[in-house]
Scaffold this active site. Structure first.
Site, PDB file in Angstrom:
ATOM      1  N   LYS A  18       0.836  -1.212   0.000  1.00 40.86           N
ATOM      2  CA  LYS A  18       0.000   0.000   0.000  1.00 40.86           C
ATOM      3  C   LYS A  18       0.865   1.254   0.000  1.00 40.86           C
ATOM      4  O   LYS A  18       0.646   2.167  -0.785  1.00 40.86           O
ATOM      5  CB  LYS A  18      -0.916   0.044   1.241  1.00 40.86           C
ATOM      6  CG  LYS A  18      -1.858  -1.145   1.368  1.00 40.86           C
ATOM      7  CD  LYS A  18      -2.718  -1.045   2.621  1.00 40.86           C
ATOM      8  CE  LYS A  18      -1.947  -1.079   3.937  1.00 40.86           C
ATOM      9  NZ  LYS A  18      -1.205  -2.342   4.169  1.00 40.86           N
ATOM     10  N   ARG A  93      -9.584   1.460   8.464  1.00 43.40           N
ATOM     11  CA  ARG A  93      -9.181   0.087   8.761  1.00 43.40           C
ATOM     12  C   ARG A  93     -10.279  -0.674   9.479  1.00 43.40           C
ATOM     13  O   ARG A  93     -10.115  -1.865   9.738  1.00 43.40           O
ATOM     14  CB  ARG A  93      -7.956   0.124   9.656  1.00 43.40           C
ATOM     15  CG  ARG A  93      -6.679  -0.378   9.011  1.00 43.40           C
ATOM     16  CD  ARG A  93      -5.600  -0.304  10.073  1.00 43.40           C
ATOM     17  NE  ARG A  93      -4.417  -1.045   9.754  1.00 43.40           N
ATOM     18  CZ  ARG A  93      -3.336  -0.520   9.180  1.00 43.40           C
ATOM     19  NH1 ARG A  93      -3.326   0.726   8.782  1.00 43.40           N
ATOM     20  NH2 ARG A  93      -2.273  -1.270   9.003  1.00 43.40           N
ATOM     21  N   ARG A 131      11.628  -5.678   5.206  1.00 47.46           N
ATOM     22  CA  ARG A 131      11.278  -4.264   4.969  1.00 47.46           C
ATOM     23  C   ARG A 131      12.184  -3.342   5.790  1.00 47.46           C
ATOM     24  O   ARG A 131      12.374  -3.530   6.973  1.00 47.46           O
ATOM     25  CB  ARG A 131       9.815  -4.003   5.355  1.00 47.46           C
ATOM     26  CG  ARG A 131       9.489  -2.522   5.431  1.00 47.46           C
ATOM     27  CD  ARG A 131       8.008  -2.240   5.329  1.00 47.46           C
ATOM     28  NE  ARG A 131       7.246  -2.637   6.487  1.00 47.46           N
ATOM     29  CZ  ARG A 131       5.923  -2.531   6.575  1.00 47.46           C
ATOM     30  NH1 ARG A 131       5.215  -2.054   5.559  1.00 47.46           N
ATOM     31  NH2 ARG A 131       5.294  -2.909   7.657  1.00 47.46           N
ATOM     32  N   ARG A 164      11.125  -1.658  11.228  1.00 50.23           N
ATOM     33  CA  ARG A 164      10.036  -1.361  12.156  1.00 50.23           C
ATOM     34  C   ARG A 164       9.973  -2.387  13.266  1.00 50.23           C
ATOM     35  O   ARG A 164      10.143  -3.572  13.036  1.00 50.23           O
ATOM     36  CB  ARG A 164       8.711  -1.314  11.385  1.00 50.23           C
ATOM     37  CG  ARG A 164       8.447   0.054  10.812  1.00 50.23           C
ATOM     38  CD  ARG A 164       7.291   0.065   9.868  1.00 50.23           C
ATOM     39  NE  ARG A 164       6.083  -0.555  10.412  1.00 50.23           N
ATOM     40  CZ  ARG A 164       4.925  -0.551   9.767  1.00 50.23           C
ATOM     41  NH1 ARG A 164       4.814   0.039   8.592  1.00 50.23           N
ATOM     42  NH2 ARG A 164       3.870  -1.136  10.298  1.00 50.23           N
ATOM     43  N   ARG A 175      -0.986  -8.820  13.352  1.00 54.62           N
ATOM     44  CA  ARG A 175      -1.496  -7.806  12.424  1.00 54.62           C
ATOM     45  C   ARG A 175      -2.308  -8.440  11.301  1.00 54.62           C
ATOM     46  O   ARG A 175      -3.297  -7.869  10.829  1.00 54.62           O
ATOM     47  CB  ARG A 175      -0.345  -6.968  11.864  1.00 54.62           C
ATOM     48  CG  ARG A 175       0.158  -5.927  12.884  1.00 54.62           C
ATOM     49  CD  ARG A 175       1.585  -5.497  12.631  1.00 54.62           C
ATOM     50  NE  ARG A 175       1.753  -4.849  11.349  1.00 54.62           N
ATOM     51  CZ  ARG A 175       2.891  -4.862  10.649  1.00 54.62           C
ATOM     52  NH1 ARG A 175       3.961  -5.496  11.117  1.00 54.62           N
ATOM     53  NH2 ARG A 175       2.942  -4.264   9.501  1.00 54.62           N
TER      54      ARG A 175
END
Ligand code: ADP
Ligand code: ADP
Ligand code: ZN
Length: 220
Positions: A18, A93, A131, A164, A175
């Protein structure tokens, strides 16, 4: 490509791409990229009142309460740079957030287009564990796609890249569960409004982007 007057909502599980796609769209449409995750991480870093309240939720992979997030989005959308449209990434969300957003869009006669990046959970865990992102501008990298970046710095602002805290296996699992329970139902919500389109997320970044651009052109 023009996107004037449209509210684009990027939907998809954590790691779907996203942020990556929203950033490219923002450059190409010249519309602001509004990421609630980035805004919340910024408040956390600065230890603002909001940041202190959001911290425990974010670190465990839970959603920050709707009221807190709704408030920062409403304030952000009120700014001048959103007058021609905007790209929402990570918001709404929950159904309650979608309901809070709707009157803000109606007031401004803004048409919504929700773009869902569809992808299997198994790909996501891989992606998120590699990431890396820039703590300054939010640009996202991937150690598997760009191995050279692993110890590197941001292309754009030369900050040292970081991982992160919530991209660990256990928090990612949480998540994903939250996504399936709370966010996936939004697909149906936007389908009912005839405002949902999807792209396949498991293709190279530029291919996904081509598909995203086509959807926006066809939506006119
Ligand atoms: P999201 O905002 O949905 O959580 P990101 O845009 O941050 O996802 O992407 C998650 C990770 O996957 C990043 O490391 C990013 O570089 C990488 N990534 C994004 N899109 C793709 C893609 N199409 N193929 C492979 N890796 C991707
Ligand atoms: P992802 O890469 O998983 O899509 P984000 O950067 O969008 O993650 O969000 C990171 C965290 O910030 C979420 O796990 C959640 O705790 C919080 N968050 C971001 N956006 C929202 C939102 N719209 N509602 C509630 N919590 C949010
Ligand atoms: Zn940067």
């Amino acid at each position: 490509m023009k996107g004037d007057g449209v509210a684009i909502v990027m939907l998809g599980p954590p790691g779907a791409g996203k942020g990556t796609q929203a950033r490219k769209l923002s450059d190409s449409l010249k519309l602001p990229h509004i990421s609630t995750g980035d805004m919340l991480r910024e408040s956390l870093k600065n230890q603002t009142e909001l940041g202190k309240k959001a911290q425990q939720y974010m670190n465990s992979g839970a959603l920050v309460p709707d009221a807190l997030v709704d408030a920062i989005v409403a304030e952000r959308l009120d700014r001048e740079d959103c007058s021609k449209g905007f790209i929402l990434d990570g918001y709404p969300r929950t159904l309650a957030q979608a309901q809070a957003l709707q009157p803000l869009l109606d007031q401004k006669h803004r048409k919504v287009l929700a773009i869902g990046i569809e992808i299997e959970d198994s790909v996501l865990v891989q992606r998120l564990s590699s990431r890396w992102s820039c703590p300054k501008c939010g640009k996202v990298y991937n150690a598997q796609l760009e191995p050279g970046k692993r110890n590197g710095r941001c292309d754009e602002c030369f900050e040292e890249l970081v991982q992160r805290k919530d991209d660990t296996e256990a928090v990612v699992a949480k998540r994903l569960q939250v996504y399936h329970n709370n966010t996936q139902p939004l697909i149906r919500h936007y389908q009912d409004q005839r405002a949902y389109c999807n792209v396949t997320g498991d293709q190279p970044i530029d291919r996904v982007f081509e598909d995203v651009k086509k959807l926006i052109e066809n939506h006119k």
